[in-house]
Design a protein around this motif. Structure first.
Motif, short mmCIF file in Angstrom:
data_model
loop_
_atom_site.label_atom_id
_atom_site.label_comp_id
_atom_site.label_asym_id
_atom_site.label_seq_id
_atom_site.Cartn_x
_atom_site.Cartn_y
_atom_site.Cartn_z
N ASN A 83 0.67 -1.42 0.11
CA ASN A 83 -0.05 0.04 -0.10
C ASN A 83 0.80 1.32 0.01
O ASN A 83 0.39 2.31 -0.41
N TRP A 84 1.80 1.22 0.55
CA TRP A 84 3.06 2.55 0.58
C TRP A 84 4.03 2.64 -0.45
O TRP A 84 4.55 3.50 -0.33
N CYS A 102 -1.63 -1.80 -7.36
CA CYS A 102 -2.34 -0.59 -7.25
C CYS A 102 -3.64 -0.76 -6.34
O CYS A 102 -4.53 -1.26 -6.47
N PRO A 103 -3.41 0.20 -5.25
CA PRO A 103 -4.39 0.12 -3.97
C PRO A 103 -5.68 0.66 -4.87
O PRO A 103 -6.73 0.42 -4.08
N LEU A 104 -5.64 1.50 -5.73
CA LEU A 104 -6.58 2.04 -6.17
C LEU A 104 -7.67 1.06 -6.86
O LEU A 104 -8.89 1.09 -6.71
N CYS A 105 -7.05 0.09 -7.69
CA CYS A 105 -7.69 -0.92 -8.22
C CYS A 105 -7.81 -2.18 -7.50
O CYS A 105 -8.46 -3.32 -8.08
N GLY A 106 -6.98 -2.27 -6.44
CA GLY A 106 -6.77 -3.69 -5.63
C GLY A 106 -6.29 -4.68 -6.56
O GLY A 106 -6.22 -5.95 -6.19
N SER A 107 -5.56 -4.27 -7.50
CA SER A 107 -4.78 -5.21 -8.41
C SER A 107 -3.45 -5.44 -8.15
O SER A 107 -2.49 -4.46 -8.06
N GLY A 108 -2.94 -6.90 -8.05
CA GLY A 108 -1.53 -7.15 -7.62
C GLY A 108 -0.95 -8.06 -9.22
O GLY A 108 -1.81 -8.96 -9.45
N MET A 109 -0.01 -7.52 -9.62
CA MET A 109 0.65 -8.37 -11.05
C MET A 109 2.19 -8.42 -10.89
O MET A 109 2.57 -7.66 -10.16
N ARG A 191 -1.06 0.63 9.36
CA ARG A 191 -2.23 1.52 9.20
C ARG A 191 -2.28 1.66 7.50
O ARG A 191 -1.41 1.59 6.56
N ASN A 192 -3.79 1.17 7.27
CA ASN A 192 -4.03 1.54 5.63
C ASN A 192 -4.33 2.94 5.37
O ASN A 192 -5.28 3.48 5.63
N PRO A 193 -3.40 3.58 4.46
CA PRO A 193 -3.54 4.90 4.10
C PRO A 193 -4.70 5.16 3.21
O PRO A 193 -5.17 6.27 3.03
N TYR A 194 -5.60 4.11 2.78
CA TYR A 194 -6.66 4.25 2.01
C TYR A 194 -8.25 4.23 2.88
O TYR A 194 -8.99 4.10 2.15
N GLY A 195 -7.76 3.98 3.97
CA GLY A 195 -9.01 3.75 4.98
C GLY A 195 -10.14 2.88 4.56
O GLY A 195 -9.73 1.61 4.06
#
Length: 297
Positions: A83-84, A102-109, A191-195
C-alpha cells in the motif's frame, strides 16, 4: 492519493512530472496525476526478506499478501507494505522480476523482467502507471505494456501471482520467505492509508466504463485469452468450491482450495496468469467482459 477534484492542479502536476508523453497509445488527456510526484511513493529494490515464521510474528492470519513461486521458492509480499510502495523490484536466485500493486484498483501483478521500475505518480483509468528507470517510459500495469514514451508498445510478460491471506499462503508454503518491514523507509505498515476505500462505492478518479452488474469494489478474478476476457466473482467461487468451464476453447478449473483462489489449465494443471482485483477496474479495462456469478453466467 487524493480524490480527483481539481483538474487544473492535476494538469499542472502532469506537466511538471517530466515524463515524455509522445508517442502515446492512450489519450494524453486520460493520463492523470494521482497526487504524489514521481517517486513520491518509493518503490523497493532488492529489499530485505525474512523467513515465514518471523513474518507470523507481525502478520495477522487475515492479512492479504501477493505470493509468487520461482523455481520452487515461495515469497510473500504483504499488502500492508505494498500500500505504501506499490512496486518491488526483486529477485529469487538469478531470476529477476517486479511485483506491482495498485491500491486504487486492488490489482496485484507480477512481471518477468530485468528492468527496474518506479512509481510515476501518474494514473490511467485509476490504475498505476509504472516507469522504467532506464528510459522513463510509462507502462500500464493492467494493460501490461508501455503506453507512452520511447518504448511505447512493448509488452510486459506476466507471471502467476496469488492474491490471498497470509494464513492460506504460509499453510501451503511453510518454507516461504516474506518481505520484511525493514524497508529503509519510515512508514506505518500497521495503518491502511486508504481507509475504507475498499468497501465504499467511491472511485477517486474518472474511468471510461462503469459496469453496474456488481458493486464496484467486489473482488473478482479475471482472465484474458486471445483478446477475450472473463471474470469470476470470488465470492461465487468460494461458495461453489470448484468450477469447471470450457471457455474460449480452453478447459479451465476455477477453484478455491484452502483459501487460495486460482484458475488452472485443466489439461496441464498449471496456473493461468489471472489477476484478482476490484470489479470496476476489470470492467474498465475489459468493457466486453463476460461475468460468472452464482446466480448466472
Amino acid at each position: 492519493m487524493f480524490s480527483y477534484r481539481v483538474p487544473a492542479l492535476a494538469l499542472l502536476l502532469l506537466l511538471l512530472s517530466g515524463f515524455t508523453l509522445k508517442p502515446s497509445l492512450i489519450p494524453q488527456a486520460d493520463i492523470l496525476s494521482g497526487g504524489p510526484p514521481k517517486d513520491g511513493i518509493p518503490a523497493l529494490t532488492y529489499p530485505k526478506v525474512e523467513p515465514g515464521n518471523l513474518g507470523s510474528t507481525w502478520l495477522n492470519d487475515e492479512d492479504l499478501i501477493l505470493g509468487v513461486v520461482v523455481n520452487g521458492h515461495a515469497r510473500a509480499y504483504p499488502v500492508r507494505i505494498l500500500n505504501w510502495h506499490e512496486i518491488v523490484n526483486d529477485r529469487i536466485g538469478k531470476k529477476r522480476f517486479v511485483i506491482t500493486y495498485c491500491p486504487l484498483c486492488g490489482s496485484g501483478m507480477a512481471f518477468d523482467t530485468k528492468d527496474q521500475f518506479g512509481v510515476s505518480g501518474m494514473l490511467y483509468q485509476s490504475d498505476v502507471l509504472l516507469y522504467d528507470k532506464k528510459t522513463e517510459t510509462l507502462w500500464s500495469q493492467l494493460m501490461m505494456q508501455a503506453v507512452a514514451g520511447p518504448r511505447m508498445g512493448e509488452p510486459l510478460k506476466s507471471m502467476p501471482v496469488t492474491h490471498t491471506s497470509w494464513k492460506a499462503w504460509i499453510k501451503k508454503y511453510p518454507d516461504t520467505t516474506v518481505l520484511s518491514r525493514r524497508t529503509g523507509y519510515y512508514r506505518d505498515y500497521n495503518r491502511n492509508p486508504y481507509g475504507d476505500y475498499g468497501k465504499s462505492r467511491s472511485i477517486y478518479f474518472p474511468v471510461h466504463n462503469r459496469d453496474d452488474r456488481l458493486h464496484p469494489k467486489t473482488w473478482v478474478i479475471g482472465l484474458e485469452l486471445d483478446g477475450v476476457s472473463r471474470a469470476w466473482a470470488i465470492s461465487a467461487i468460494k461458495q461453489t468450491g470448484e468450477i469447471h468451464e470450457t471457455w474460449n476453447h480452453h478447459d479451465l478449473i476455477i477453484r478455491n482450495k484452502e483459501g487460495i483462489v486460482e484458475i488452472m489449465d485443466a489439461s496441464s494443471g498449471k496456473p493461468m496468469n489471472s489477476v484478482a482485483l476490484y470489479w470496476f477496474a476489470w470492467a474498465t479495462f475489459h468493457p466486453n467482459t463476460t461475468l460468472y456469478t452464482n446466480t448466472g453466467k
